[in-house]
Scaffold this motif. Sequence first.
Motif, PDB file in Angstrom:
ATOM      1  N   MET A  28       0.756  -1.210  -0.117  1.00 26.36           N
ATOM      2  CA  MET A  28       0.007   0.037  -0.041  1.00 26.36           C
ATOM      3  C   MET A  28       0.859   1.189   0.040  1.00 26.36           C
ATOM      4  SD  MET A  28      -3.119  -0.888   2.652  1.00 26.36           S
ATOM      5  CE  MET A  28      -4.419  -1.877   1.881  1.00 26.36           C
ATOM      6  N   PRO A  29       0.320   2.077  -0.913  1.00 21.68           N
ATOM      7  CA  PRO A  29       1.261   3.545  -0.682  1.00 21.68           C
ATOM      8  C   PRO A  29       1.354   4.269   0.781  1.00 21.68           C
ATOM      9  CG  PRO A  29      -0.889   3.802  -1.541  1.00 21.68           C
ATOM     10  CD  PRO A  29      -0.859   2.245  -1.434  1.00 21.68           C
ATOM     11  N   LYS A  30       2.409   4.604   1.111  1.00 22.42           N
ATOM     12  CA  LYS A  30       2.798   5.115   2.118  1.00 22.42           C
ATOM     13  C   LYS A  30       2.906   6.628   2.068  1.00 22.42           C
ATOM     14  CE  LYS A  30       3.795   0.963   3.768  1.00 22.42           C
ATOM     15  NZ  LYS A  30       3.602   0.247   2.396  1.00 22.42           N
ATOM     16  N   GLU A  31       2.551   7.339   3.762  1.00 23.10           N
ATOM     17  CA  GLU A  31       2.740   8.555   3.594  1.00 23.10           C
ATOM     18  C   GLU A  31       4.261   8.892   4.018  1.00 23.10           C
ATOM     19  OE1 GLU A  31       0.125  11.028   3.943  1.00 23.10           O
ATOM     20  OE2 GLU A  31      -1.595   9.750   4.976  1.00 23.10           O
ATOM     21  N   MET A  32       4.801   9.939   3.404  1.00 28.44           N
ATOM     22  CA  MET A  32       6.177  10.331   3.787  1.00 28.44           C
ATOM     23  C   MET A  32       6.057  11.316   5.002  1.00 28.44           C
ATOM     24  SD  MET A  32       7.754   8.942   1.407  1.00 28.44           S
ATOM     25  CE  MET A  32       9.186   9.958   0.948  1.00 28.44           C
ATOM     26  N   ASN A  33       7.319  11.275   5.973  1.00 27.30           N
ATOM     27  CA  ASN A  33       7.230  12.294   6.929  1.00 27.30           C
ATOM     28  C   ASN A  33       7.486  13.570   6.259  1.00 27.30           C
ATOM     29  OD1 ASN A  33       6.909  10.433   9.032  1.00 27.30           O
ATOM     30  ND2 ASN A  33       9.140   9.931   9.026  1.00 27.30           N
ATOM     31  N   GLN A  34       6.588  14.536   6.646  1.00 27.26           N
ATOM     32  CA  GLN A  34       6.743  15.747   6.185  1.00 27.26           C
ATOM     33  C   GLN A  34       6.743  17.004   7.313  1.00 27.26           C
ATOM     34  OE1 GLN A  34       6.055  16.394   2.599  1.00 27.26           O
ATOM     35  NE2 GLN A  34       6.953  18.210   2.842  1.00 27.26           N
ATOM     36  N   TYR A  35       7.589  17.971   7.254  1.00 24.62           N
ATOM     37  CA  TYR A  35       7.400  18.833   8.418  1.00 24.62           C
ATOM     38  C   TYR A  35       6.003  19.816   8.254  1.00 24.62           C
ATOM     39  CZ  TYR A  35       8.420  23.268  10.775  1.00 24.62           C
ATOM     40  OH  TYR A  35       8.260  24.159  11.750  1.00 24.62           O
ATOM     41  N   GLN A  36       5.184  19.918   9.285  1.00 24.32           N
ATOM     42  CA  GLN A  36       4.448  20.920   9.272  1.00 24.32           C
ATOM     43  C   GLN A  36       4.671  22.064  10.447  1.00 24.32           C
ATOM     44  OE1 GLN A  36       0.823  18.394   9.776  1.00 24.32           O
ATOM     45  NE2 GLN A  36       0.201  19.339   7.542  1.00 24.32           N
ATOM     46  N   ALA A  37       4.651  23.321  10.001  1.00 29.81           N
ATOM     47  CA  ALA A  37       4.811  24.213  11.112  1.00 29.81           C
ATOM     48  C   ALA A  37       3.976  24.216  12.131  1.00 29.81           C
ATOM     49  CB  ALA A  37       4.757  25.595  10.357  1.00 29.81           C
ATOM     50  N   ILE A  38       4.397  24.177  13.445  1.00 26.35           N
ATOM     51  CA  ILE A  38       3.430  24.231  14.550  1.00 26.35           C
ATOM     52  C   ILE A  38       2.775  25.487  14.718  1.00 26.35           C
ATOM     53  CG2 ILE A  38       3.410  24.066  17.089  1.00 26.35           C
ATOM     54  CD1 ILE A  38       6.172  22.273  16.386  1.00 26.35           C
ATOM     55  N   SER A  39       1.505  25.517  14.758  1.00 22.16           N
ATOM     56  CA  SER A  39       0.635  26.829  14.609  1.00 22.16           C
ATOM     57  C   SER A  39       1.041  27.787  15.848  1.00 22.16           C
ATOM     58  CB  SER A  39      -0.928  26.475  14.648  1.00 22.16           C
ATOM     59  OG  SER A  39      -1.608  27.615  14.608  1.00 22.16           O
ATOM     60  N   LYS A  40       1.185  28.990  15.660  1.00 21.51           N
ATOM     61  CA  LYS A  40       1.314  30.094  16.494  1.00 21.51           C
ATOM     62  C   LYS A  40       0.006  30.462  17.298  1.00 21.51           C
ATOM     63  CE  LYS A  40       2.995  32.920  13.406  1.00 21.51           C
ATOM     64  NZ  LYS A  40       3.834  33.630  12.705  1.00 21.51           N
ATOM     65  N   TYR A  41      -0.986  30.041  16.687  1.00 21.58           N
ATOM     66  CA  TYR A  41      -2.335  30.748  17.125  1.00 21.58           C
ATOM     67  C   TYR A  41      -2.839  29.512  18.028  1.00 21.58           C
ATOM     68  CZ  TYR A  41      -1.439  33.850  13.369  1.00 21.58           C
ATOM     69  OH  TYR A  41      -0.944  34.803  12.736  1.00 21.58           O
ATOM     70  N   PRO A  42      -3.380  29.869  19.343  1.00 20.40           N
ATOM     71  CA  PRO A  42      -4.026  28.858  19.933  1.00 20.40           C
ATOM     72  C   PRO A  42      -5.226  27.978  19.520  1.00 20.40           C
ATOM     73  CG  PRO A  42      -4.910  31.049  20.662  1.00 20.40           C
ATOM     74  CD  PRO A  42      -3.947  31.185  19.580  1.00 20.40           C
ATOM     75  N   ALA A  43      -5.087  26.830  20.128  1.00 20.15           N
ATOM     76  CA  ALA A  43      -6.284  26.035  19.913  1.00 20.15           C
ATOM     77  C   ALA A  43      -7.212  26.191  20.787  1.00 20.15           C
ATOM     78  CB  ALA A  43      -5.729  24.591  19.884  1.00 20.15           C
ATOM     79  N   VAL A  44      -8.528  25.796  20.532  1.00 20.07           N
ATOM     80  CA  VAL A  44      -9.868  26.086  21.267  1.00 20.07           C
ATOM     81  C   VAL A  44     -10.477  24.700  21.417  1.00 20.07           C
ATOM     82  CG1 VAL A  44     -11.941  27.314  21.796  1.00 20.07           C
ATOM     83  CG2 VAL A  44     -10.042  28.573  20.634  1.00 20.07           C
ATOM     84  N   THR A  45     -10.960  24.470  22.876  1.00 16.31           N
ATOM     85  CA  THR A  45     -11.566  23.120  22.872  1.00 16.31           C
ATOM     86  C   THR A  45     -12.757  23.242  23.266  1.00 16.31           C
ATOM     87  OG1 THR A  45     -10.861  22.876  25.072  1.00 16.31           O
ATOM     88  CG2 THR A  45      -9.282  21.792  23.244  1.00 16.31           C
ATOM     89  N   ARG A  46     -13.790  22.347  22.696  1.00 16.01           N
ATOM     90  CA  ARG A  46     -15.047  22.317  23.273  1.00 16.01           C
ATOM     91  C   ARG A  46     -15.316  20.866  23.668  1.00 16.01           C
ATOM     92  NH1 ARG A  46     -14.713  26.932  23.587  1.00 16.01           N
ATOM     93  NH2 ARG A  46     -15.953  28.580  22.470  1.00 16.01           N
ATOM     94  N   ASP A  47     -16.074  20.593  24.654  1.00 18.11           N
ATOM     95  CA  ASP A  47     -16.501  19.205  25.033  1.00 18.11           C
ATOM     96  C   ASP A  47     -17.931  18.927  24.977  1.00 18.11           C
ATOM     97  OD1 ASP A  47     -13.643  18.690  25.965  1.00 18.11           O
ATOM     98  OD2 ASP A  47     -14.303  18.889  28.016  1.00 18.11           O
ATOM     99  N   VAL A  48     -18.326  17.751  24.623  1.00 11.27           N
ATOM    100  CA  VAL A  48     -19.809  17.284  24.244  1.00 11.27           C
ATOM    101  C   VAL A  48     -19.978  16.146  24.796  1.00 11.27           C
ATOM    102  CG1 VAL A  48     -19.574  16.614  22.117  1.00 11.27           C
ATOM    103  CG2 VAL A  48     -21.855  17.209  22.679  1.00 11.27           C
ATOM    104  N   ALA A  49     -20.851  15.935  25.707  1.00  9.46           N
ATOM    105  CA  ALA A  49     -21.350  14.614  26.137  1.00  9.46           C
ATOM    106  C   ALA A  49     -22.639  14.142  25.578  1.00  9.46           C
ATOM    107  CB  ALA A  49     -21.482  14.720  27.526  1.00  9.46           C
ATOM    108  N   LEU A  50     -22.860  13.101  25.050  1.00  9.84           N
ATOM    109  CA  LEU A  50     -24.108  12.757  24.197  1.00  9.84           C
ATOM    110  C   LEU A  50     -24.544  11.470  24.973  1.00  9.84           C
ATOM    111  CD1 LEU A  50     -22.315  12.371  20.919  1.00  9.84           C
ATOM    112  CD2 LEU A  50     -23.756  14.402  21.668  1.00  9.84           C
ATOM    113  N   LEU A  51     -26.080  11.425  24.926  1.00 14.12           N
ATOM    114  CA  LEU A  51     -26.567  10.372  25.468  1.00 14.12           C
ATOM    115  C   LEU A  51     -27.302   9.784  23.967  1.00 14.12           C
ATOM    116  CD1 LEU A  51     -27.234   9.016  27.916  1.00 14.12           C
ATOM    117  CD2 LEU A  51     -29.655   9.967  27.820  1.00 14.12           C
ATOM    118  N   VAL A  52     -26.766   8.444  23.618  1.00 15.51           N
ATOM    119  CA  VAL A  52     -27.198   7.764  22.627  1.00 15.51           C
ATOM    120  C   VAL A  52     -27.757   6.425  22.705  1.00 15.51           C
ATOM    121  CG1 VAL A  52     -25.985   9.491  20.689  1.00 15.51           C
ATOM    122  CG2 VAL A  52     -25.064   7.204  21.870  1.00 15.51           C
ATOM    123  N   ASP A  53     -28.525   5.790  21.929  1.00 12.86           N
ATOM    124  CA  ASP A  53     -28.838   4.459  21.767  1.00 12.86           C
ATOM    125  C   ASP A  53     -27.526   3.642  21.884  1.00 12.86           C
ATOM    126  OD1 ASP A  53     -31.396   5.094  21.768  1.00 12.86           O
ATOM    127  OD2 ASP A  53     -31.725   4.283  19.850  1.00 12.86           O
TER     128      ASP A  53
END
Lengths: 348, 804
Positions: free
Chosen positions: B700-725
Amino acid sequence: MTLKDQLEKIRQERRESIKEVGDLKGLDALRVELLGKKGPITQALRGMKDLPAEERPQFGQFANHVRDELQSAIEAKRDELKQAVLNKRLQEEKIDVTLPGKPVAQGQPHVIQQIVDQIEDLFIGMGYQVLSGPEVEEDKYNFEMMNLPKDHPARDMQDTFYITKEILMRTQTSPMQARTLEKHDFSQGPLKMISPGVVYRRDTDDPTHSHQFHQVEGIVIDKHITMADLKGTLQLVAHELFGDRFDIRLRPSYFPFTEPSVEADITCFNCGGKGCAVCKYTGWIEVLGAGMVHPNVLKIAGVDPEVYGGFAFGLGPDRFAMLKYGVDDIRNFYLNDVRFLTQFSKKG
Amino acid sequence: MKISYSWLNEYLDLKVAPQDLAEKIERSSVEVDEVVQPSAGLKKIVVGKIMSMAPHPDSDHLNVCQVDIGEDELSQIVCGAPNVETGKKVIVALPGSRIANNVKIKRSKMRGVVSNGMICALDEIGFEKDVVPKEWSEGIYFLPEDAEIGAPVYSYIGMDDYLIDVDVTPNRGDMLSVYGVANDLGAIYNQTPNLNHPSVEEIDTATSDKVQLDVDDQVAPIYKMRIVENVKIQASPLWLQIKLWNAGVRPINNVVDVTNYILIKYGQPLHAFDYNKFDGNVVTARYAKAGETLTTLDEEERELDPHDIVIADSQKPIALAGVMGGLNSEIDDQTTTVAIESAVFTPTLIRKTAQRHNLHTSAAQHFERGVNRGGVEEALDAAAQMMHELANGEVLSGIETGASYDVKDEVIDITLTRINHVLGTTLTADQVTQIFKQLGFGVSLSDETFKVTVPPRRWDIHIPADLLEEVARIYGYDEIPATLPSGPTTLGKLTEKQVLIRSSRQLLEALGLNQAISYSLTTADKAGHFMMRDSHETELSWPMTADHTTLRMNLISGLLDDIAYNNARHVKDVALYEQGRVFYKDSADQVRPSEVEHIAGAVSGQLVVDPLRNAKANAVDFYQLKGIVEQYLTNLAIKGDVEFVATDRYPEMHPGRTADILIHGHNVGFIGQIHPLTAESYKINETYVFELNLDALLEMPKEMNQYQAISKYPAVTRDVALLVDKTVTNAEILAQINKRGGAYLKSVHLFDVYAGKNVPNGKQSLAYTLTYQNPQDTLTDDEVNQAFEKVQATLVKELGAEIR
């Protein structure tokens, strides 16, 4: 009592009370009470306006001095109390460093794999390719092209698991000699190849026999490859796998696919060559077979033996592992007892 | 084959000790299994003479003997042998002696009578029972009259000799004789062995008057016969008997012994027939006829196969040619006329005949490995002359020949350059000439080409490469330098596939699994377990045991056998993986199976054994093993989504705890818990396994390792809890979140799964953290809230989720 005397008294008393404070909270309260706006020093400074003008600078200087002194006494006390709190905490945090570390998951390569990898790395370093061949082989490659025609008596030497008349479980990795010789384009340079793999013999499993074991075939074919090259190469294998104090010696032997054929002995592991029961008092232990590739093998594969030649060898990783680690029963390698497998984890 | 040191010394002047000689043979010719001196381990066994004897008062079979053991007084020894006889010289084990099998002999009383030792039979001092001559097999042995009383017995019966047991490789059949070994040692030590062609004293009657030969030369390319008349059958002289028994052959009578002696000496099997038992006077060598039978000398009646080769008279087979004689023409005490056969039979025919009748006699083994075709007559002459000398026989004149041809020396050209080129040596022409001369080969040199003439006694030598071996071994392998191949540089490296296989092993080891190597051959049942695809099985045509009959089509069954082995030994925590091949056949008549690389893992008990934790609570479960597989697949960096899809298609797996593993929609393997019934039949504890088609992963084709700049801008998180079948899966929820997550949704992580108290029956609660990030800018609350609300709405709408 003069204002100065009052200040002097404050200085004396408070210096003592600072010393007696027992915690940071008390020290803070004391600091506010003493040096705050309603504190005695501030009060004293306020009373300065009643002093004669010529005394005021001197008194002011004195008052500032007292305030600074008490302030540094408070700071010193604060450091002292902080240190005490820290010390107490560190004391409380003391652990039993002899308790066991938390286990982590860590698997081991199989001991035979370690030997095979070591052999591969050694030969890769010398410019060999690593090739693998089929475990279910044709009689043609396993025997006939290895100069073992159907009625050859040496076929008795290897009892074979046949699947059909023409198809068998390979009894050796040697068929890879034939397979690569057949394909190799010598105009692109010499053939230098090793081929590790599993082989099968129709044997009853016992401490020294296994119906399945490993071999690493090797072959070098070029215009000028010598028996001396074979000897040097095998010597290198011995040094790499077992250590520099191990030496190799060659003895005449017979394999249908090499001529001359040799058996290589290695310095006895048990006695270091002095002679013991393990090596039957010879100082040597038989470890592998090798030789100069038989012209018939080259001819059958379409290579001109007048121009090309070289050596071939067959290494036995199972036997190497048994000798190197003193394993006395080959079946251990295939039972996969975890208590056996995890013994070979030392990397140093 | 055991070669006698003293016999060799009759032909050579060996100045080396037997052990050193053996070492030399091993370094220069063939392997030596051991060197034994038959008297080794024996002590105080001497010649005694029975001076008188009287029956034991309390026994009907014991005799009380007064034996002269060379001391002042006679020694009293009780003897139970039936053949004990006054006046005979016998083998006496003195008190304090050591006889065979390390048995010590003490002074003792036998039924009240003192016995100072023991009078011995040959087997009691170490002779194999099957080499003791018949006449001595039931009693004590009588030493020759001239044996010196009181002297050690060993030299009188050949026990002081050294026997070198050579293990001869198939090419060196010439070393299966004293003659061959002497010749080789002659080459090694540069001596000419003293081996003379025998001369035969013949009478006037011609052999041809007595016998005619009719030989199929496909069966026997060389077939010769001599007739010896008026032989007197008796025991052979002791010197001959010693030579035979030291070679492991039982002396029988002077005629048979001569044929065996010649075999040991020359390596030429002979057969002696009782001429008077022939029907007619024509002897044929031919294939057997259907329906013919022959009772061989071992008294087995054998039905002959038309591929068997026989010697026959005008009526019937009289020998299984080159393998064993027939009882109907056996030499016996009444024999007076002997027909001696000296022949060469076709090796493959001998081999097959011997195999069919399971008769791997010494003669057959010699013929299979070849015999000296130039020595057939020499052996025949030597035998005839010995029968004349030892049995008073009269040798008829001439040799009758049924088949023969001109056996020529092999002439091989080889150049000095070639020799040094292949061996890596710097030998001179003189050195090489000398080596060929030592070998007894003819050699002439012109320019730098040697013309080497090899006599037929070295029938293994045909091509220049064979001469190279001769030069190398006589020159000495120790003298060959050690170098490394020179020449053009070649690139040595692992292929991409090999690198990935190695990485796979290292990854699984780092994740806690130990590498196992199991047997590829298993039972038909197990071979067909855990099948990832349809396949016919590959079976051995002639398996050794029922446990190893069929090539595996999965790796897991082998790992389960390994776990069973561990569990049976109270090793409960087993974490294994195996990388190896499975063998598939698309149809029953596919000739060779395809070999596919697989990788599989099996974990039972705790993966990380922590004695401080409860073993049961810490035991491996589906998700721990899934974590390993996921990490492995992540590191393999295959392009494409990995999916785990519940499956119940594996009968050996737990139907509710097994998943197919799909990459980019391609099924590459499975993971799950072993079905409790399967676990029971393998005798293992609860076990989780996975198996992957490694070849498929590698391709299978493989992903090459590639540098990605680490974002200077902050990440924001949100939590969600679900009630499902409960029927709603994590995968479904993730799919919805990812679908509607918006441009800035960076990742989604499940952080809680709960069902039970405070959750209605049939429902479950799942909680996720969604992480948003804009690589170019700081996200505003509004942007995040908008995206988050959209996801929540989708979950409610699509999955009936209740946001908690």
